[in-house]
Design a protein around this motif. Structure first.
Motif, PDB file in Angstrom:
ATOM      1  N   MET A  60      16.073   5.696   3.239  1.00 44.72           N
ATOM      2  CA  MET A  60      16.611   6.694   3.096  1.00 44.72           C
ATOM      3  C   MET A  60      17.490   7.372   4.342  1.00 44.72           C
ATOM      4  SD  MET A  60      16.434   7.945  -0.056  1.00 44.72           S
ATOM      5  CE  MET A  60      17.267   9.469   0.158  1.00 44.72           C
ATOM      6  N   GLU A  61      16.866   7.113   5.438  1.00 46.37           N
ATOM      7  CA  GLU A  61      17.260   7.261   6.836  1.00 46.37           C
ATOM      8  C   GLU A  61      18.601   6.282   7.064  1.00 46.37           C
ATOM      9  OE1 GLU A  61      14.247   6.334   9.372  1.00 46.37           O
ATOM     10  OE2 GLU A  61      12.960   8.008   8.895  1.00 46.37           O
ATOM     11  N   GLU A  62      18.566   5.162   6.709  1.00 52.60           N
ATOM     12  CA  GLU A  62      19.839   4.393   6.731  1.00 52.60           C
ATOM     13  C   GLU A  62      21.081   4.769   5.876  1.00 52.60           C
ATOM     14  OE1 GLU A  62      20.259   1.689   8.792  1.00 52.60           O
ATOM     15  OE2 GLU A  62      18.306   2.500   9.620  1.00 52.60           O
TER      16      GLU A  62
ATOM     17  N   TYR B 226      11.681  -7.615   0.414  1.00 49.25           N
ATOM     18  CA  TYR B 226      10.355  -7.599   0.144  1.00 49.25           C
ATOM     19  C   TYR B 226       9.506  -9.006  -0.438  1.00 49.25           C
ATOM     20  CZ  TYR B 226      12.241  -2.945  -0.218  1.00 49.25           C
ATOM     21  OH  TYR B 226      12.917  -1.720   0.059  1.00 49.25           O
ATOM     22  N   GLY B 227      10.472 -10.044  -0.460  1.00 52.51           N
ATOM     23  CA  GLY B 227      10.145 -11.226  -0.799  1.00 52.51           C
ATOM     24  C   GLY B 227       9.976 -11.513  -2.380  1.00 52.51           C
ATOM     25  N   LEU B 228      10.638 -10.496  -3.087  1.00 58.96           N
ATOM     26  CA  LEU B 228      10.561 -10.435  -4.643  1.00 58.96           C
ATOM     27  C   LEU B 228      11.728 -11.332  -5.036  1.00 58.96           C
ATOM     28  CD1 LEU B 228      10.464  -6.635  -5.104  1.00 58.96           C
ATOM     29  CD2 LEU B 228       8.508  -8.118  -5.085  1.00 58.96           C
TER      30      LEU B 228
ATOM     31  N   SER C 129       0.987  -1.181  -0.118  1.00 57.25           N
ATOM     32  CA  SER C 129      -0.060   0.064  -0.127  1.00 57.25           C
ATOM     33  C   SER C 129       1.004   1.196   0.037  1.00 57.25           C
ATOM     34  CB  SER C 129      -0.836   0.096   1.263  1.00 57.25           C
ATOM     35  OG  SER C 129      -0.124   0.253   2.379  1.00 57.25           O
ATOM     36  N   TRP C 130       0.333   2.285  -0.311  1.00 53.65           N
ATOM     37  CA  TRP C 130       0.978   3.617  -0.224  1.00 53.65           C
ATOM     38  C   TRP C 130       1.754   3.963   1.068  1.00 53.65           C
ATOM     39  CZ3 TRP C 130       3.494   6.147  -4.045  1.00 53.65           C
ATOM     40  CH2 TRP C 130       2.985   6.150  -5.295  1.00 53.65           C
ATOM     41  N   LYS C 131       0.893   3.726   2.136  1.00 54.14           N
ATOM     42  CA  LYS C 131       1.334   3.941   3.744  1.00 54.14           C
ATOM     43  C   LYS C 131       2.603   2.805   4.023  1.00 54.14           C
ATOM     44  CE  LYS C 131       0.124   3.882   8.290  1.00 54.14           C
ATOM     45  NZ  LYS C 131      -1.066   3.555   9.334  1.00 54.14           N
ATOM     46  N   GLU C 132       2.596   1.765   3.574  1.00 58.09           N
ATOM     47  CA  GLU C 132       3.800   0.779   3.521  1.00 58.09           C
ATOM     48  C   GLU C 132       4.844   1.140   2.770  1.00 58.09           C
ATOM     49  OE1 GLU C 132       1.541  -3.527   4.658  1.00 58.09           O
ATOM     50  OE2 GLU C 132       1.209  -2.413   2.455  1.00 58.09           O
ATOM     51  N   HIS C 133       4.628   1.806   1.407  1.00 54.70           N
ATOM     52  CA  HIS C 133       5.476   1.950   0.528  1.00 54.70           C
ATOM     53  C   HIS C 133       6.597   2.988   1.001  1.00 54.70           C
ATOM     54  CE1 HIS C 133       7.195   3.337  -3.327  1.00 54.70           C
ATOM     55  NE2 HIS C 133       6.923   4.528  -2.894  1.00 54.70           N
ATOM     56  N   TRP C 134       5.679   4.381   1.657  1.00 59.54           N
ATOM     57  CA  TRP C 134       6.612   5.518   2.082  1.00 59.54           C
ATOM     58  C   TRP C 134       7.374   4.945   3.452  1.00 59.54           C
ATOM     59  CZ3 TRP C 134       7.325   8.375  -1.613  1.00 59.54           C
ATOM     60  CH2 TRP C 134       6.368   8.588  -2.422  1.00 59.54           C
ATOM     61  N   ALA C 135       6.634   4.155   4.075  1.00 58.56           N
ATOM     62  CA  ALA C 135       7.420   3.835   5.354  1.00 58.56           C
ATOM     63  C   ALA C 135       8.894   2.987   4.850  1.00 58.56           C
ATOM     64  CB  ALA C 135       6.757   2.909   6.228  1.00 58.56           C
ATOM     65  N   GLU C 136       8.628   2.186   4.055  1.00 59.89           N
ATOM     66  CA  GLU C 136       9.937   1.530   3.223  1.00 59.89           C
ATOM     67  C   GLU C 136      11.000   2.566   2.563  1.00 59.89           C
ATOM     68  OE1 GLU C 136      11.004  -1.209   3.839  1.00 59.89           O
ATOM     69  OE2 GLU C 136       8.930  -1.974   5.004  1.00 59.89           O
ATOM     70  N   ILE C 137      10.351   3.599   1.919  1.00 52.45           N
ATOM     71  CA  ILE C 137      11.386   4.537   1.164  1.00 52.45           C
ATOM     72  C   ILE C 137      11.981   5.355   2.232  1.00 52.45           C
ATOM     73  CG2 ILE C 137      11.265   6.406  -0.256  1.00 52.45           C
ATOM     74  CD1 ILE C 137      10.831   4.027  -1.835  1.00 52.45           C
ATOM     75  N   ASN C 138      11.264   5.736   3.443  1.00 52.35           N
ATOM     76  CA  ASN C 138      11.887   6.720   4.343  1.00 52.35           C
ATOM     77  C   ASN C 138      12.917   5.809   5.142  1.00 52.35           C
ATOM     78  OD1 ASN C 138      10.750   9.311   4.065  1.00 52.35           O
ATOM     79  ND2 ASN C 138       8.860   8.078   4.574  1.00 52.35           N
TER      80      ASN C 138
END
Length: 391
Positions: free
Chosen positions: A307-309, A380-382, A295-304
């Protein structure tokens, strides 16, 4: 020579346009018709709109993409009725049959009008689609079909395992249909999964377009499938039913990688304010929402999180966005983190990096060819098994 190109996948349009332009350069007598049957934006076609020997036919009109156009599709009551009941699947069969009939009629009209010598497609294993309709009509009219190499050919297993309940044999209708089409199911991790739903499988079979093994492009009605190198050929070989279809010819993007790897760095360094005493890291951010993985919410959590790391290190950090990613949604990264978003396509600037970070992207092949150290981010299990053995 008249060539028809079907652009029916948004993420492949840029590669198809690049191929189109190169064809125009190499053969002056070529006439190309581009059929656009996917969500698209006008700006993508600006570089070819003035070419006299190129005609664009929009089945789906160009538009500005909105955030609402992307992300996970809502699975409501109707979706569950169609997916998980025999009555719903039987009803869906008639819908798919009518859609396929219309696609075939549309393909016949276009081919009759354009009279192409060659049709270029993205694959030969899509479900009920204009792609399958063009393949059917090309055989009837003795027109050669070619699938160029534009990305790593996934077997489709990993995306199904992410939503395995949608790809199980569940209903009586499923059991009836797949009793006759057991050869296109696959057993993975003690689960029998399907490639197409039962309704679409039956429709494709009735229209004579069902791939004999849809887990690999090239097992359908296409004539030629282009492969980039021996490494890829060997990876795909076990699933090839028609090895003679596959031609190892390289990748048109290799030309761009080679040319751009020899360009001067000064302009690039100035544009992105590169600090010469720090390493340059390019990150191809994963398209988790755009490809309906999260979902978009989960997507932004992963992107951030990514980036934070990365911001914990003192780097020249550059972000590469996939064509499916709307840059407007990602501008905030430049103000929140110490990074810059690349204006250029990845193939133009990749050679400048010291380290490349990606997920299950075909661009991993590019960085490896260029000798750039590469990290594949995979939690991500890809499916990244294709890259096993790359040195």
């Amino acid at each position: 020579m008249k060539v028809l190109i079907l652009a029916d996948q948004s993420q492949r349009i840029r590669s198809q346009i690049n191929l189109l332009k190169e064809l125009c350069k190499k053969r002056r007598n070529i006439v190309i018709t581009l059929i656009v049957d996917c969500i698209n934006e006008d700006k993508v076609f600006q570089s070819i709109q003035n070419l006299k020997n190129v005609n664009i036919i929009y089945i789906i009109p160009s538009k500005k993409l909105n955030k609402d156009d992307k992300g996970l599709k809502k699975k409501g009551i109707l979706h569950k009725f169609i997916k998980y009941t025999s009555v719903g699947q039987f009803f869906y069969f008639f819908i798919q049959f009518v859609k396929m009939f219309r696609y075939v009629k549309k393909a016949d009209t276009i081919i009759t009008h354009e009279k192409p010598d060659v049709i270029i497609l993205n694959g030969d294993r899509r479900s009920v689609s204009l792609e399958q309709a063009f393949l059917k009509k090309s055989i009837q009219k003795s027109i050669r079909t070619i699938i160029p190499y534009t990305c790593v050919m996934s077997n489709g297993i990993s995306i199904r395992l992410l939503d395995i309940n949608s790809f199980r044999i569940k209903t009586l209708f499923d059991k009836f249909v797949f009793n006759f089409f057991r050869h296109i199911t696959k057993k993975v991790e003690n689960e029998e999964i399907i490639f197409y739903d039962a309704s679409s499988t039956l429709v494709l079979s009735l229209f004579g377009t069902l791939s004999k093994n849809p887990w690999l492009i090239g097992n359908g009605l296409s004539d030629i499938v282009c492969i980039d190198n021996n490494f890829s050929f060997n990876k795909y070989q076990n699933d090839m039913l028609f090895p003679s279809k596959f031609k190892i010819i390289g990748d048109i993007e290799y030309d761009s990688l080679y040319i751009n790897s020899n360009l001067e760095k000064d302009n690039f360094y100035n544009k992105y304010n590169i600090k010469i005493d720090k390493e340059i890291v390019i990150v191809a951010l994963p398209q988790l929402a755009e490809h309906l993985i999260l979902s978009w919410k989960e997507h932004w959590a992963e992107i951030n999180f990514i980036m934070e790391e990365l911001n914990k290190f003192d780097l020249n950090l550059l972000i590469s966005l996939h064509p499916k990613m709307d840059i407007v949604n990602y501008y905030y990264l430049e103000s929140k983190y110490n990074c810059r978003i690349l204006d250029e396509e990845l193939k133009i600037v990749l050679s400048y990096s010291d380290l490349f970070i990606a997920s299950n992207s075909s661009t991993v092949i590019w960085s490896t060819i260029l000798g750039i150290k590469t990290i594949i981010v995979n939690y991500y299990g890809l499916d990244v098994s294709f890259f096993n053995g790359i040195k």
